[in-house]
Write a protein that holds these residues in place. Structure first.
Motif, short mmCIF file in Angstrom:
data_model
loop_
_atom_site.label_atom_id
_atom_site.label_comp_id
_atom_site.label_asym_id
_atom_site.label_seq_id
_atom_site.Cartn_x
_atom_site.Cartn_y
_atom_site.Cartn_z
N ASP A 177 -11.30 7.35 -3.86
CA ASP A 177 -10.39 6.34 -4.39
C ASP A 177 -9.71 5.57 -3.26
N LEU A 178 -9.25 6.32 -2.28
CA LEU A 178 -8.52 5.70 -1.18
C LEU A 178 -9.43 4.80 -0.34
N LEU A 179 -10.67 5.24 -0.13
CA LEU A 179 -11.62 4.42 0.62
C LEU A 179 -11.85 3.10 -0.10
N ARG A 180 -12.09 3.15 -1.40
CA ARG A 180 -12.31 1.92 -2.15
C ARG A 180 -11.11 1.00 -2.05
N TYR A 181 -9.93 1.58 -2.18
CA TYR A 181 -8.70 0.78 -2.11
C TYR A 181 -8.55 0.14 -0.73
N ALA A 182 -8.73 0.93 0.33
CA ALA A 182 -8.55 0.41 1.68
C ALA A 182 -9.56 -0.69 1.99
N VAL A 183 -10.81 -0.51 1.58
CA VAL A 183 -11.82 -1.53 1.83
C VAL A 183 -11.45 -2.83 1.12
N SER A 184 -10.97 -2.73 -0.12
CA SER A 184 -10.56 -3.93 -0.86
C SER A 184 -9.41 -4.64 -0.15
N ARG A 185 -8.43 -3.88 0.28
CA ARG A 185 -7.27 -4.49 0.94
C ARG A 185 -7.63 -5.07 2.30
N LEU B 6 -5.94 14.28 -2.62
CA LEU B 6 -4.95 14.06 -1.57
C LEU B 6 -3.59 14.61 -2.00
N THR B 7 -2.86 15.16 -1.05
CA THR B 7 -1.49 15.57 -1.33
C THR B 7 -0.57 14.36 -1.28
N ALA B 8 0.62 14.51 -1.78
CA ALA B 8 1.59 13.41 -1.74
C ALA B 8 1.91 13.01 -0.30
N ARG B 9 2.01 13.98 0.59
CA ARG B 9 2.30 13.68 1.99
C ARG B 9 1.17 12.89 2.62
N GLU B 10 -0.08 13.28 2.33
CA GLU B 10 -1.23 12.57 2.88
C GLU B 10 -1.29 11.13 2.36
N LYS B 11 -1.01 10.95 1.08
CA LYS B 11 -0.99 9.60 0.52
C LYS B 11 0.06 8.74 1.20
N ALA B 12 1.22 9.30 1.43
CA ALA B 12 2.30 8.54 2.06
C ALA B 12 1.92 8.11 3.48
N LEU B 13 1.31 9.03 4.22
CA LEU B 13 0.92 8.72 5.60
C LEU B 13 -0.18 7.66 5.62
N LEU B 14 -1.17 7.81 4.75
CA LEU B 14 -2.26 6.83 4.73
C LEU B 14 -1.79 5.49 4.18
N GLY B 15 -0.90 5.49 3.21
CA GLY B 15 -0.35 4.24 2.72
C GLY B 15 0.37 3.48 3.82
N ALA C 159 -13.01 4.11 6.56
CA ALA C 159 -13.47 5.50 6.64
C ALA C 159 -12.91 6.18 7.88
N PHE C 160 -12.95 5.47 9.01
CA PHE C 160 -12.40 6.06 10.24
C PHE C 160 -10.91 6.34 10.10
N LEU C 161 -10.18 5.37 9.60
CA LEU C 161 -8.73 5.53 9.47
C LEU C 161 -8.38 6.72 8.58
N PRO D 126 0.81 -1.22 0.00
CA PRO D 126 0.00 0.00 0.00
C PRO D 126 0.84 1.27 0.00
N ARG D 127 2.03 1.21 0.57
CA ARG D 127 2.87 2.40 0.62
C ARG D 127 3.18 2.92 -0.78
N ALA D 128 3.24 2.00 -1.75
CA ALA D 128 3.50 2.39 -3.13
C ALA D 128 2.21 2.57 -3.92
N GLU D 129 1.26 1.67 -3.70
CA GLU D 129 0.05 1.68 -4.54
C GLU D 129 -0.81 2.92 -4.35
N VAL D 130 -0.83 3.49 -3.14
CA VAL D 130 -1.70 4.65 -2.93
C VAL D 130 -1.24 5.86 -3.74
N SER D 131 -0.02 5.88 -4.21
CA SER D 131 0.45 7.01 -5.00
C SER D 131 -0.32 7.15 -6.30
#
Length: 315
Positions: A24-32, A74-83, A52-54, A12-17
């Protein structure tokens, strides 16, 4: 190996980029999360609620309105943190409350980390119900919350129930006791966050030994109540929490027995004990056949919390 989108699951650290919006991120996180077969028991009950909470808590957004921000980029920093947090939720089975450092109980925010259990208790809902908020019209266990002047939260952990009790009973001084000094350090932070240092007193000790001879109008407690066999098969998410806050002997009732034995002498006349014990009501009733437990249900529980008036307690 779990797979996603027809191939091996990546990091996920790479894929969320590759993602753009919160949706988009919610769909991805739910799938994972779904593919990883995670366990949910620390504030969420489904992959979508957990994701959603995370996401919202990580981004310091209101946790009850995902749609308002769903199309935000999302900014690049936000993606990195969430990934990173999505990856740790999967790889380490860390509860989301520990990843974000915050949890909510009855809609109230609390700091949350491995010093204490992630806040969760059916007692929180009961304190805001007609049984205790004065609106029960003859069905209340506490008819007038303003007349409650002293409350003990036994096994307080991070202090969430003590704080909720201070809100529920505005004229009460609340003592919050726990054996764990680590848990009490977290509770102190939560008490300070809520500005309740003048009403909530933290006490270190083994159950009633922490309070001396004090007596109260109300005792609330969500003690350890997990038996040995269940402890051995707990999902990994719970293994990040302090074992002493969960384990309670062979059948899970070692601590509850001690509370029942001593609670009467620490209650004022007319007072009562509100105690959460899990799903083994039958075992407790069989051991105490002459004790008239009043079982209180909530939206998410059935017969997991009991109420006893002072004069109904054994001993």
């Amino acid at each position: 190996m779990h797979t996603i989108a027809g191939g091996a699951a990546g990091d996920p650290r790479a894929e969320v980029s590759e993602l753009v919006t919160l949706r988009d991120l919610l769909r991805y996180a739910v799938s994972r999360f779904s593919a990883a077969d995670l366990y949910y028991g620390h504030g969420s009950s489904t992959p979508i609620d957990e994701a959603a909470f995370l996401i919202l808590e990580t981004l310091h957004l209101p946790i009850d309105d995902f749609n308002a921000f769903a199309d935000a980029r999302l900014t690049a920093r936000e993606k990195a943190l969430l990934g990173e947090r999505i990856a740790l939720r999967i790889e380490k089975r860390l509860p989301a409350a520990y990843l974000t450092g915050r949890s909510y109980l009855a809609g109230v925010p609390f700091r949350s980390d491995a010093r204490a259990l992630a806040p969760r208790s059916f007692i929180a809902e009961l304190l805001r119900s007609p049984l205790f908020d004065g609106s029960g019209e003859g069905m209340s266990l506490v008819e007038n919350p303003d007349e409650v002047t002293s409350v003990l939260d036994l096994c307080t952990g991070g202090g969430s129930l003590a704080i909720l009790a201070a809100y529920a009973f505005p004229n009460a001084d609340v003592d919050a006791a726990d054996l764990s000094s680590d848990a009490l350090s977290l509770a102190a932070e939560n008490v300070a966050d809520h500005g309740l240092g003048d009403r909530v007193t933290l006490m270190n000790g083994d159950l009633f030994e922490a309070i001396g001879r004090r007596a109260y109008d109300l005792i609330i407690t969500n003690p350890p109540y997990v038996g040995r066999e269940v402890m051995e098969v707990l999902p990994d998410e719970f293994r990040h929490e302090p074992a002493m806050a969960l384990a309670a002997g062979e059948d899970g009732f070692d601590i509850v027995r001690r509370i029942l034995a001593d609670a009467r002498e620490h209650l004022n006349p007319g007072g009562g004990l509100l105690c959460e014990i899990g799903t083994d009501r039958e075992l407790l009733e069989a051991e105490y056949p002459d004790t008239p437990f009043l079982w209180l249900d909530t939206e998410g529980s059935e017969s997991e919390v009991f109420w006893l008036e002072r004069d109904q307690l054994p001993g």
